[in-house]
Write a protein that holds these residues in place. Structure first.
Motif, PDB file in Angstrom:
ATOM      1  N   SER A   1     -13.905   1.268   2.858  1.00  7.58           N
ATOM      2  CA  SER A   1     -12.592   1.146   2.249  1.00  7.58           C
ATOM      3  C   SER A   1     -12.363   2.281   1.264  1.00  7.58           C
TER       4      SER A   1
ATOM      5  N   ASP B   1      -3.785  -0.190   5.153  1.00  7.24           N
ATOM      6  CA  ASP B   1      -3.019  -1.381   4.812  1.00  7.24           C
ATOM      7  C   ASP B   1      -2.223  -1.048   3.559  1.00  7.24           C
TER       8      ASP B   1
ATOM      9  N   ASP C   1      -0.032  -2.768   1.999  1.00 13.14           N
ATOM     10  CA  ASP C   1       0.072  -3.880   1.041  1.00 13.14           C
ATOM     11  C   ASP C   1      -1.137  -3.923   0.111  1.00 13.14           C
ATOM     12  N   LYS C   2      -2.284  -3.472   0.626  1.00 20.48           N
ATOM     13  CA  LYS C   2      -3.511  -3.490  -0.167  1.00 20.48           C
ATOM     14  C   LYS C   2      -3.848  -2.116  -0.745  1.00 20.48           C
TER      15      LYS C   2
ATOM     16  N   THR D   1      -4.966   0.498   0.622  1.00 20.78           N
ATOM     17  CA  THR D   1      -6.317   0.798   1.091  1.00 20.78           C
ATOM     18  C   THR D   1      -6.281   1.506   2.435  1.00 20.78           C
TER      19      THR D   1
END
Length: 112
Positions: free
Chosen positions: A21, A72, A74-75, A77
């Motif tokens: 990540s 992602d 939203d994250k 990441t």
């Protein structure tokens, strides 16, 4: 300069999988491509994969078909899914963008 933060490394057996990540603010990923790189002991840092702002991806030949870069939003990441790992994939893995400074990376060790 913003320093991105890598995580998810570890020890895995040959043939195994890991997902790395990269914490990357939306302010960065919306304007710049994000790349994954790695540096093995005694070797220069090398390009592994890149994802553009339009979600186009590119890979080094050495990992094509085994690694997948994605994100992602939203994250905040960016991920690097690594499958069919080989001992030669052992390295410190970094994520970065064109204006960023290098972080500490995350160690990936592939060994039985």
């Amino acid at each position: 300069q913003v320093q991105l933060v890598e995580s998810g490394g570890g020890l895995v057996q040959p043939g195994g999988s890991l997902r790395l990540s990269c914490a990357a603010p939306r302010s960065i990923t919306s304007r710049y491509s994000i790349g994954w790189y790695r540096q093995a002991p005694g070797k220069q840092r090398e390009f592994i994969a890149r994802i553009t702002t339009g979600d186009s991806t590119s890979y080094a030949d050495s990992v094509k078909g085994r690694f997948t870069i994605s994100r992602d939003n939203d994250k905040n990441t960016v991920y690097l899914q690594m499958n069919s790992l080989k001992p030669e994939d052992t390295a410190v893995y970094y994520c970065n963008y064109v204006l960023g400074s290098w972080g500490q990376g995350t160690q990936v060790t592939v060994s039985s």
